[in-house]
Design a protein around this motif. Sequence first.
Motif, PDB file in Angstrom:
ATOM      1  N   TYR A   1       7.700   5.658  -0.075  1.00 29.01           N
ATOM      2  CA  TYR A   1       8.601   4.582  -0.492  1.00 29.01           C
ATOM      3  C   TYR A   1       9.486   4.140   0.680  1.00 29.01           C
ATOM      4  O   TYR A   1       9.727   2.956   0.871  1.00 29.01           O
ATOM      5  CB  TYR A   1       9.489   5.013  -1.661  1.00 29.01           C
ATOM      6  N   LYS A   2       9.944   5.104   1.475  1.00 30.91           N
ATOM      7  CA  LYS A   2      10.768   4.757   2.642  1.00 30.91           C
ATOM      8  C   LYS A   2       9.944   3.980   3.669  1.00 30.91           C
ATOM      9  O   LYS A   2      10.456   3.049   4.292  1.00 30.91           O
ATOM     10  CB  LYS A   2      11.372   6.015   3.266  1.00 30.91           C
ATOM     11  N   SER A   3       8.680   4.349   3.821  1.00 34.22           N
ATOM     12  CA  SER A   3       7.802   3.596   4.725  1.00 34.22           C
ATOM     13  C   SER A   3       7.600   2.174   4.218  1.00 34.22           C
ATOM     14  O   SER A   3       7.565   1.227   5.011  1.00 34.22           O
ATOM     15  CB  SER A   3       6.446   4.291   4.858  1.00 34.22           C
TER      16      SER A   3
ATOM     17  N   LEU B   1       0.934   4.043  -2.922  1.00 32.98           N
ATOM     18  CA  LEU B   1       0.658   5.444  -2.612  1.00 32.98           C
ATOM     19  C   LEU B   1       1.806   6.324  -3.087  1.00 32.98           C
ATOM     20  O   LEU B   1       1.586   7.394  -3.661  1.00 32.98           O
ATOM     21  CB  LEU B   1       0.410   5.614  -1.110  1.00 32.98           C
ATOM     22  N   GLY B   2       3.028   5.877  -2.873  1.00 32.22           N
ATOM     23  CA  GLY B   2       4.178   6.627  -3.380  1.00 32.22           C
ATOM     24  C   GLY B   2       4.136   6.755  -4.892  1.00 32.22           C
ATOM     25  O   GLY B   2       4.399   7.820  -5.452  1.00 32.22           O
ATOM     26  N   PHE B   3       3.780   5.660  -5.576  1.00 34.94           N
ATOM     27  CA  PHE B   3       3.675   5.691  -7.030  1.00 34.94           C
ATOM     28  C   PHE B   3       2.618   6.699  -7.483  1.00 34.94           C
ATOM     29  O   PHE B   3       2.835   7.465  -8.421  1.00 34.94           O
ATOM     30  CB  PHE B   3       3.349   4.295  -7.563  1.00 34.94           C
ATOM     31  N   SER B   4       1.474   6.688  -6.816  1.00 33.82           N
ATOM     32  CA  SER B   4       0.398   7.604  -7.169  1.00 33.82           C
ATOM     33  C   SER B   4       0.829   9.056  -6.977  1.00 33.82           C
ATOM     34  O   SER B   4       0.552   9.913  -7.818  1.00 33.82           O
ATOM     35  CB  SER B   4      -0.838   7.296  -6.323  1.00 33.82           C
ATOM     36  N   LEU B   5       1.531   9.330  -5.895  1.00 33.24           N
ATOM     37  CA  LEU B   5       2.006  10.687  -5.642  1.00 33.24           C
ATOM     38  C   LEU B   5       3.086  11.091  -6.643  1.00 33.24           C
ATOM     39  O   LEU B   5       3.112  12.226  -7.118  1.00 33.24           O
ATOM     40  CB  LEU B   5       2.517  10.802  -4.208  1.00 33.24           C
ATOM     41  N   ALA B   6       3.969  10.166  -6.974  1.00 27.85           N
ATOM     42  CA  ALA B   6       5.014  10.466  -7.958  1.00 27.85           C
ATOM     43  C   ALA B   6       4.399  10.750  -9.324  1.00 27.85           C
ATOM     44  O   ALA B   6       4.883  11.613 -10.056  1.00 27.85           O
ATOM     45  CB  ALA B   6       6.001   9.308  -8.042  1.00 27.85           C
TER      46      ALA B   6
ATOM     47  N   ASN C   1      13.428   0.573  -6.500  1.00 27.16           N
ATOM     48  CA  ASN C   1      13.454   1.200  -7.836  1.00 27.16           C
ATOM     49  C   ASN C   1      12.676   2.511  -7.836  1.00 27.16           C
ATOM     50  O   ASN C   1      13.132   3.517  -8.370  1.00 27.16           O
ATOM     51  CB  ASN C   1      12.847   0.262  -8.878  1.00 27.16           C
ATOM     52  N   ASN C   2      11.477   2.469  -7.257  1.00 32.14           N
ATOM     53  CA  ASN C   2      10.646   3.664  -7.238  1.00 32.14           C
ATOM     54  C   ASN C   2      11.281   4.778  -6.417  1.00 32.14           C
ATOM     55  O   ASN C   2      11.254   5.946  -6.812  1.00 32.14           O
ATOM     56  CB  ASN C   2       9.254   3.332  -6.698  1.00 32.14           C
ATOM     57  N   LEU C   3      11.851   4.427  -5.277  1.00 36.17           N
ATOM     58  CA  LEU C   3      12.523   5.422  -4.442  1.00 36.17           C
ATOM     59  C   LEU C   3      13.716   6.015  -5.184  1.00 36.17           C
ATOM     60  O   LEU C   3      13.926   7.234  -5.161  1.00 36.17           O
ATOM     61  CB  LEU C   3      12.975   4.795  -3.115  1.00 36.17           C
ATOM     62  N   ALA C   4      14.480   5.181  -5.849  1.00 35.86           N
ATOM     63  CA  ALA C   4      15.634   5.674  -6.607  1.00 35.86           C
ATOM     64  C   ALA C   4      15.186   6.632  -7.704  1.00 35.86           C
ATOM     65  O   ALA C   4      15.807   7.688  -7.911  1.00 35.86           O
ATOM     66  CB  ALA C   4      16.410   4.505  -7.193  1.00 35.86           C
ATOM     67  N   PHE C   5      14.102   6.294  -8.399  1.00 33.51           N
ATOM     68  CA  PHE C   5      13.602   7.182  -9.446  1.00 33.51           C
ATOM     69  C   PHE C   5      13.166   8.526  -8.867  1.00 33.51           C
ATOM     70  O   PHE C   5      13.461   9.589  -9.431  1.00 33.51           O
ATOM     71  CB  PHE C   5      12.439   6.528 -10.199  1.00 33.51           C
ATOM     72  N   ALA C   6      12.471   8.483  -7.737  1.00 36.59           N
ATOM     73  CA  ALA C   6      12.041   9.732  -7.095  1.00 36.59           C
ATOM     74  C   ALA C   6      13.253  10.558  -6.664  1.00 36.59           C
ATOM     75  O   ALA C   6      13.258  11.785  -6.811  1.00 36.59           O
ATOM     76  CB  ALA C   6      11.143   9.430  -5.906  1.00 36.59           C
ATOM     77  N   GLN C   7      14.294   9.896  -6.167  1.00 33.38           N
ATOM     78  CA  GLN C   7      15.515  10.617  -5.778  1.00 33.38           C
ATOM     79  C   GLN C   7      16.162  11.251  -7.012  1.00 33.38           C
ATOM     80  O   GLN C   7      16.682  12.364  -6.929  1.00 33.38           O
ATOM     81  CB  GLN C   7      16.507   9.671  -5.089  1.00 33.38           C
TER      82      GLN C   7
ATOM     83  N   VAL D   1       0.836  -1.206   0.000  1.00 34.54           N
ATOM     84  CA  VAL D   1       0.000   0.000   0.000  1.00 34.54           C
ATOM     85  C   VAL D   1       0.868   1.252   0.000  1.00 34.54           C
ATOM     86  O   VAL D   1       0.607   2.199  -0.748  1.00 34.54           O
ATOM     87  CB  VAL D   1      -0.979  -0.014   1.197  1.00 34.54           C
ATOM     88  N   GLU D   2       1.922   1.272   0.822  1.00 45.57           N
ATOM     89  CA  GLU D   2       2.810   2.438   0.869  1.00 45.57           C
ATOM     90  C   GLU D   2       3.478   2.660  -0.485  1.00 45.57           C
ATOM     91  O   GLU D   2       3.587   3.793  -0.954  1.00 45.57           O
ATOM     92  CB  GLU D   2       3.883   2.255   1.949  1.00 45.57           C
ATOM     93  N   ASN D   3       3.935   1.590  -1.125  1.00 45.11           N
ATOM     94  CA  ASN D   3       4.571   1.719  -2.430  1.00 45.11           C
ATOM     95  C   ASN D   3       3.588   2.240  -3.476  1.00 45.11           C
ATOM     96  O   ASN D   3       3.918   3.115  -4.267  1.00 45.11           O
ATOM     97  CB  ASN D   3       5.160   0.377  -2.880  1.00 45.11           C
TER      98      ASN D   3
END
Length: 190
Positions: free
Chosen positions: A114-116, A97-102, A129-135, A93-95
């Motif tokens: 993503y960290k959560s 949600l992060g994807f939706s926000l990104a 992968n998603n966190l790295a892309f956001a960074q 769910v956290e991932n």
Amino acid sequence: MDILVPQTYLLGLIALLAIVAVVVGRQLLRVRRDELSLIRLEQDGAASSRNAGQLYELASVQLRKRLYPQATANLRQALKRLSGEPDEARALVENALGFSLAAQKDFQAAVKHYKSALQAKADYPVALNNLAFAQERLLQPEEAAELYRRCLSLEPNNGTAKKRLKRIEQRLSRKPESGNSPEAANGKGF
């Protein structure tokens, strides 16, 4: 021999049309399935009576349909209702949600989720992968490169991580060191 050329051409054209028909048909079936799922999930009851799993399923369909604000709202509700669920569920769910926000260009908030997700499940390559892309999008290529390396240590054949890491490393190797560039030496730097 003159007859074979038009026949070959027609057979090739028929084969090409058949392939296109199969691809278009599969896409239509996929869209139809998503539409039916969305209708069914929206009719299954009020949002207040849904559990976290139902909200996650609804949000997943909304993400595929690119309905990001609605998916974000449903994923936030799902997070609130996750009591007693395993850590893997929280990570999913956290991932999401992060994807939706990104997808809505809110990379700061996406990084937080993503960290959560990674706190809930440390060995989650998709979240890495998603966190790295956001960074990357937040102009932090060194952190992104480290995250891609961590992802590759978990999943060595991850094509996305390999490709993105290679691209970052190429950019970092071309980046001149501050103070060592000819412009800085001549006093013409920015």
